[in-house]
Design a protein around this motif. Structure first.
Motif, PDB file in Angstrom:
ATOM      1  N   ARG A   9     -16.925   2.879  42.890  1.00 28.68           N
ATOM      2  CA  ARG A   9     -15.871   3.691  43.516  1.00 28.68           C
ATOM      3  C   ARG A   9     -14.703   2.841  43.991  1.00 28.68           C
ATOM      4  NH1 ARG A   9     -17.764   9.113  45.678  1.00 28.68           N
ATOM      5  NH2 ARG A   9     -15.538   9.189  46.040  1.00 28.68           N
ATOM      6  N   CYS A  10     -14.962   1.586  44.302  1.00 28.85           N
ATOM      7  CA  CYS A  10     -13.937   0.723  44.888  1.00 28.85           C
ATOM      8  C   CYS A  10     -12.669   0.723  44.022  1.00 28.85           C
ATOM      9  CB  CYS A  10     -14.474  -0.700  45.016  1.00 28.85           C
ATOM     10  SG  CYS A  10     -13.236  -1.890  45.549  1.00 28.85           S
ATOM     11  N   VAL A  11     -11.508   0.901  44.658  1.00 24.72           N
ATOM     12  CA  VAL A  11     -10.248   0.872  43.923  1.00 24.72           C
ATOM     13  C   VAL A  11      -9.437  -0.369  44.299  1.00 24.72           C
ATOM     14  CG1 VAL A  11     -10.197   3.358  43.618  1.00 24.72           C
ATOM     15  CG2 VAL A  11      -8.981   2.357  45.561  1.00 24.72           C
ATOM     16  N   GLY A  12     -10.070  -1.247  45.036  1.00 26.85           N
ATOM     17  CA  GLY A  12      -9.494  -2.573  45.263  1.00 26.85           C
ATOM     18  C   GLY A  12      -8.224  -2.641  46.073  1.00 26.85           C
ATOM     19  N   ALA A  13      -8.003  -1.669  46.938  1.00 23.96           N
ATOM     20  CA  ALA A  13      -6.774  -1.701  47.722  1.00 23.96           C
ATOM     21  C   ALA A  13      -6.852  -2.730  48.852  1.00 23.96           C
ATOM     22  CB  ALA A  13      -6.472  -0.318  48.283  1.00 23.96           C
ATOM     23  N   GLY A  14      -8.038  -3.225  49.122  1.00 24.53           N
ATOM     24  CA  GLY A  14      -8.170  -4.309  50.091  1.00 24.53           C
ATOM     25  C   GLY A  14      -8.069  -3.890  51.543  1.00 24.53           C
ATOM     26  N   GLN A  15      -8.152  -2.617  51.805  1.00 19.82           N
ATOM     27  CA  GLN A  15      -8.076  -2.148  53.204  1.00 19.82           C
ATOM     28  C   GLN A  15      -9.183  -2.760  54.042  1.00 19.82           C
ATOM     29  OE1 GLN A  15      -5.879  -0.188  54.605  1.00 19.82           O
ATOM     30  NE2 GLN A  15      -5.084   1.249  53.114  1.00 19.82           N
ATOM     31  N   CYS A  16     -10.358  -2.905  53.432  1.00 20.33           N
ATOM     32  CA  CYS A  16     -11.500  -3.435  54.176  1.00 20.33           C
ATOM     33  C   CYS A  16     -11.266  -4.904  54.535  1.00 20.33           C
ATOM     34  CB  CYS A  16     -12.786  -3.262  53.362  1.00 20.33           C
ATOM     35  SG  CYS A  16     -12.679  -3.912  51.689  1.00 20.33           S
ATOM     36  N   VAL A  17     -10.709  -5.665  53.588  1.00 18.92           N
ATOM     37  CA  VAL A  17     -10.467  -7.086  53.832  1.00 18.92           C
ATOM     38  C   VAL A  17      -9.429  -7.256  54.933  1.00 18.92           C
ATOM     39  CG1 VAL A  17      -9.894  -9.278  52.729  1.00 18.92           C
ATOM     40  CG2 VAL A  17     -10.889  -7.436  51.379  1.00 18.92           C
ATOM     41  N   ASP A  25     -14.673  -9.207  51.453  1.00 21.97           N
ATOM     42  CA  ASP A  25     -13.795 -10.020  50.625  1.00 21.97           C
ATOM     43  C   ASP A  25     -13.572  -9.249  49.321  1.00 21.97           C
ATOM     44  OD1 ASP A  25     -12.269 -12.095  49.727  1.00 21.97           O
ATOM     45  OD2 ASP A  25     -13.838 -13.614  49.865  1.00 21.97           O
ATOM     46  N   GLN A  26     -12.663  -9.775  48.488  1.00 25.74           N
ATOM     47  CA  GLN A  26     -12.453  -9.167  47.175  1.00 25.74           C
ATOM     48  C   GLN A  26     -12.698 -10.244  46.130  1.00 25.74           C
ATOM     49  OE1 GLN A  26      -8.415  -7.916  48.431  1.00 25.74           O
ATOM     50  NE2 GLN A  26      -8.698  -6.197  47.048  1.00 25.74           N
ATOM     51  N   ASP A  27     -13.307  -9.875  45.005  1.00 26.96           N
ATOM     52  CA  ASP A  27     -13.457 -10.857  43.936  1.00 26.96           C
ATOM     53  C   ASP A  27     -12.117 -10.994  43.201  1.00 26.96           C
ATOM     54  OD1 ASP A  27     -13.187  -8.781  42.110  1.00 26.96           O
ATOM     55  OD2 ASP A  27     -15.321  -8.687  41.614  1.00 26.96           O
ATOM     56  N   ASP A  29     -11.035  -9.873  40.584  1.00 24.58           N
ATOM     57  CA  ASP A  29     -10.520  -8.628  40.014  1.00 24.58           C
ATOM     58  C   ASP A  29     -10.199  -7.594  41.081  1.00 24.58           C
ATOM     59  OD1 ASP A  29     -10.816  -9.651  37.459  1.00 24.58           O
ATOM     60  OD2 ASP A  29     -12.912  -8.983  37.339  1.00 24.58           O
ATOM     61  N   GLY A  30     -10.368  -7.974  42.340  1.00 24.04           N
ATOM     62  CA  GLY A  30     -10.008  -7.053  43.412  1.00 24.04           C
ATOM     63  C   GLY A  30     -11.158  -6.215  43.937  1.00 24.04           C
ATOM     64  N   MET A  31     -12.340  -6.331  43.311  1.00 22.59           N
ATOM     65  CA  MET A  31     -13.465  -5.497  43.749  1.00 22.59           C
ATOM     66  C   MET A  31     -14.068  -6.032  45.048  1.00 22.59           C
ATOM     67  SD  MET A  31     -13.886  -2.973  41.780  1.00 22.59           S
ATOM     68  CE  MET A  31     -12.143  -2.868  41.462  1.00 22.59           C
ATOM     69  N   VAL A  32     -14.534  -5.097  45.856  1.00 22.81           N
ATOM     70  CA  VAL A  32     -15.050  -5.460  47.181  1.00 22.81           C
ATOM     71  C   VAL A  32     -16.316  -6.317  47.086  1.00 22.81           C
ATOM     72  CG1 VAL A  32     -16.386  -3.315  47.343  1.00 22.81           C
ATOM     73  CG2 VAL A  32     -15.762  -4.528  49.429  1.00 22.81           C
ATOM     74  N   ILE A  33     -16.390  -7.277  48.002  1.00 28.96           N
ATOM     75  CA  ILE A  33     -17.618  -8.053  48.199  1.00 28.96           C
ATOM     76  C   ILE A  33     -17.980  -7.912  49.672  1.00 28.96           C
ATOM     77  CG2 ILE A  33     -18.637 -10.376  48.211  1.00 28.96           C
ATOM     78  CD1 ILE A  33     -16.477 -11.170  46.150  1.00 28.96           C
ATOM     79  N   LEU A  53     -11.311   3.651  56.717  1.00 27.58           N
ATOM     80  CA  LEU A  53     -10.013   3.436  56.061  1.00 27.58           C
ATOM     81  C   LEU A  53     -10.113   3.339  54.550  1.00 27.58           C
ATOM     82  CD1 LEU A  53      -8.439   0.824  58.495  1.00 27.58           C
ATOM     83  CD2 LEU A  53      -7.648   3.160  58.095  1.00 27.58           C
ATOM     84  N   CYS A  54     -11.269   3.009  54.043  1.00 22.34           N
ATOM     85  CA  CYS A  54     -11.399   2.830  52.591  1.00 22.34           C
ATOM     86  C   CYS A  54     -10.904   4.076  51.852  1.00 22.34           C
ATOM     87  CB  CYS A  54     -12.854   2.550  52.217  1.00 22.34           C
ATOM     88  SG  CYS A  54     -13.092   2.562  50.428  1.00 22.34           S
ATOM     89  N   PRO A  55      -9.881   3.917  51.009  1.00 27.50           N
ATOM     90  CA  PRO A  55      -9.273   5.088  50.376  1.00 27.50           C
ATOM     91  C   PRO A  55     -10.172   5.748  49.336  1.00 27.50           C
ATOM     92  CG  PRO A  55      -8.349   3.089  49.451  1.00 27.50           C
ATOM     93  CD  PRO A  55      -9.210   2.672  50.611  1.00 27.50           C
ATOM     94  N   ALA A  56     -11.184   5.032  48.898  1.00 29.54           N
ATOM     95  CA  ALA A  56     -12.037   5.576  47.843  1.00 29.54           C
ATOM     96  C   ALA A  56     -13.382   6.014  48.406  1.00 29.54           C
ATOM     97  CB  ALA A  56     -12.233   4.527  46.759  1.00 29.54           C
ATOM     98  N   GLN A  57     -13.526   5.916  49.723  1.00 27.00           N
ATOM     99  CA  GLN A  57     -14.805   6.197  50.359  1.00 27.00           C
ATOM    100  C   GLN A  57     -15.934   5.474  49.631  1.00 27.00           C
ATOM    101  OE1 GLN A  57     -14.059  10.398  50.636  1.00 27.00           O
ATOM    102  NE2 GLN A  57     -12.904  10.092  52.500  1.00 27.00           N
ATOM    103  N   ALA A  58     -15.660   4.207  49.354  1.00 29.95           N
ATOM    104  CA  ALA A  58     -16.619   3.380  48.634  1.00 29.95           C
ATOM    105  C   ALA A  58     -17.570   2.666  49.592  1.00 29.95           C
ATOM    106  CB  ALA A  58     -15.882   2.346  47.781  1.00 29.95           C
ATOM    107  N   LEU A  59     -17.271   2.732  50.879  1.00 30.23           N
ATOM    108  CA  LEU A  59     -18.099   2.023  51.855  1.00 30.23           C
ATOM    109  C   LEU A  59     -18.867   3.027  52.704  1.00 30.23           C
ATOM    110  CD1 LEU A  59     -15.434  -0.538  53.127  1.00 30.23           C
ATOM    111  CD2 LEU A  59     -17.201  -0.918  51.399  1.00 30.23           C
ATOM    112  N   SER A  60     -20.073   2.632  53.057  1.00 28.61           N
ATOM    113  CA  SER A  60     -20.800   3.466  54.007  1.00 28.61           C
ATOM    114  C   SER A  60     -21.586   2.567  54.950  1.00 28.61           C
ATOM    115  CB  SER A  60     -21.717   4.447  53.279  1.00 28.61           C
ATOM    116  OG  SER A  60     -22.518   3.748  52.358  1.00 28.61           O
TER     117      SER A  60
HETATM  118  S1  SF4 Z   1     -14.144  -1.049  49.299  1.00 29.50           S
HETATM  119 FE1  SF4 Z   1     -12.583   0.422  49.721  1.00 29.50          FE
HETATM  120  S2  SF4 Z   1     -11.188  -0.612  51.121  1.00 29.50           S
HETATM  121 FE2  SF4 Z   1     -12.444  -2.214  50.199  1.00 29.50          FE
HETATM  122  S3  SF4 Z   1     -11.280  -2.913  48.441  1.00 29.50           S
HETATM  123 FE3  SF4 Z   1     -12.662  -1.301  47.683  1.00 29.50          FE
HETATM  124  S4  SF4 Z   1     -11.465   0.567  47.814  1.00 29.50           S
HETATM  125 FE4  SF4 Z   1     -10.412  -0.965  49.060  1.00 29.50          FE
END
Ligand code: SF4
Lengths: 62, 399
Positions: A9-17, A25-27, A29-33, A53-60
């Motif tokens: 689901r991660c769209v790599g916007a980096g809000q979490c970082v 962190d982001q790898d 390619d921008g994917m969440v770590i 804040l995660c725009p893709a609701q990829a975190l829980s």
């Molecule tokens: S987990 Fe969510 S906030 Fe973090 S980089 Fe991915 S999409 Fe962005």
């Protein structure tokens, strides 16, 4: 608390970082770590903020 | 249903959303409106619902679909279904693949690596401003050149072409531009980038476009027209958005010395101020249009497949359910959950770059020119009331 990231689901916007650089962190390619999956009490609040804040609701978290 | 409003709406005050937004948000939440071509669409006005729409696959971003809601009259008539899709007009499963191919260029870490260079660019422009005549037009001297220089360097596009890009992107975002003229502006940009990218193909240089050629070739998915589309998107987005935020925020700081004093006393507050400014102005508003492709319920309203939806990010950002005293500018409120960059899989790719540019500009501008002042009354300033991206045409300042 346990943080789970769904990299599909991660769209790599980096809000979490930006919100909790100690926990995420982001790898290249921008994917969440998730750096710290079980944050200490002091970081619980910023972990929750990142989840919200995660725009893709990829975190829980629980 | 009380009235049917016409959309898109222009701001009547540069510091507030169109008055109808608050009424819709408080009375109806999801309302039907009329678009320039006479068709109907739904507007979604509350923060929670805007987030829901923008992160729901039942709402498509595919602008090539014939019934996609259009915000300018006559736009549907010149639409070509075979048009090359760009990131903003793709859906899953195409979209995540295309986005991931370029995402690595915009991570928090990559953006941070540009900080020193951005600071240098900002300092150079302020040097130039200070040696020039007073009053000066901040838009021309600072707001436009900074993001322009940054995006040109990042992409590997010669800055000498910036006047050409500026002219074309202005035409693209002015709502009054006739559809054919808009199509011509896109064609001119496409021709220019096509030639530039063709040159880069022989020996891809170490710039964003060159690295994309390289990566996409390795993946076996390189196609020049797709990269041209991406280049146009990044250039236009890089020119118009940050530039307008620089100008508008400068006005906001200058008319609110208390808020300005806060960041001047403690620059660690500036990054929060940036998000508050983004929320407060929400310069890209109804552009977050979607087409419903599967019946969905949003805010208690059933939206049917085939119906258009405008997610009103500006209304969401002034929703008292999400922000206390939403019409106040308060850099210390904690505004990160604003939706000025959108939400969901299409959330702005360049947001961290934009944040950094704004942060550096605010810190540097007011530190280096502490006596900066407007050289015209706020109500005389030429705001872009008629553009898809709100902003200022000119901003006379002195010091
Ligand atoms: S987990 Fe969510 S906030 Fe973090 S980089 Fe991915 S999409 Fe962005």
């Amino acid at each position: 608390m346990k943080i789970v990231a769904d990299t599909d689901r991660c769209v790599g916007a980096g809000q979490c970082v930006l919100t909790a650089p100690a926990l995420f962190d982001q790898d290249d390619d921008g994917m969440v770590i998730v750096r710290v999956a079980a944050p200490e009490a002091g970081s619980v609040e910023s972990a929750r903020a990142a989840v919200h804040l995660c725009p893709a609701q990829a975190l829980s978290c629980d | 249903m009380t009235t049917v409003d016409e959309f898109p709406q222009s701001r009547t005050c540069p510091f507030a959303p169109p008055p109808a937004y608050a009424r819709i948000r408080e009375e109806e939440s999801v309302a039907q409106v009329r678009l320039p071509d006479g068709g109907r669409a739904w507007v979604v006005s509350r923060h929670e619902d805007v987030r829901a729409v923008l992160n729901d696959r039942r709402f498509s971003s595919d602008r090539r679909r014939p019934d996609f809601p259009e915000l300018t009259a006559g736009a549907a008539a010149v639409k070509r279904p075979d048009e090359e899709p760009t990131l903003i007009s793709m859906d899953a499963p195409e979209h995540p693949v295309a986005r991931r191919a370029v995402l690595g260029e915009f991570t928090v870490r990559r953006t941070e690596a540009l900080r020193a260079r951005v600071q240098e660019i900002v300092d150079e422009r302020i040097d130039a401003l200070l040696t020039g005549p007073r009053p000066a037009d901040l838009v021309e001297e600072l707001s436009l050149p900074i993001p322009s220089l940054v995006i040109c360097e990042l992409l590997g596009v010669p800055y000498s072409a910036h006047a050409f890009f500026q002219e074309k992107s202005t035409a693209l975002i002015a709502r009054g531009t006739p559809p054919l003229e808009r199509a011509a502006a896109i064609a001119a940009l496409r021709d220019y980038l096509d030639e530039l990218i063709a040159e880069k193909e022989t020996d891809p240089p170490d710039d964003l476009l060159g690295r994309q050629i390289h990566t996409l070739r390795e993946q076996g998915s390189y196609r020049r027209p797709a990269l041209v589309g991406m280049g146009i998107l990044l250039l236009v987005a890089g020119h118009e958005t940050t530039a307008n935020m620089i100008s508008l925020s400068t006005v906001a700081f200058l008319r609110d010395p208390e808020q300005l004093a806060l960041i001047r006393a403690d620059p660690t507050r500036t990054i929060a101020a940036v998000d508050e400014m983004l929320r407060y102005f929400t310069i890209v508003d109804a552009a977050t249009a979607r087409l419903c492709v599967e019946d969905a319920e949003i805010g208690g309203q059933l939206i049917r497949a085939g119906e258009g939806v405008l997610a009103l990010t500006y209304s969401a950002n002034r929703d008292p359910r999400a922000f206390a005293d939403p019409d106040e500018l308060d850099i210390e409120r904690g505004a990160r959950h604003h939706v000025a960059f959108g939400f969901g899989p299409h959330q702005c790719l360049g947001q961290n770059l934009a944040r950094m540019e704004l942060q550096i500009v605010f810190d540097t501008l007011f530190r280096r020119i502490p006596t900066l002042a407007l050289a015209a009354d706020v109500d005389e300033l030429p705001f872009k009331d008629d553009a898809a991206i709100f902003g200022l045409h000119q901003l006379p300042v002195t010091w």
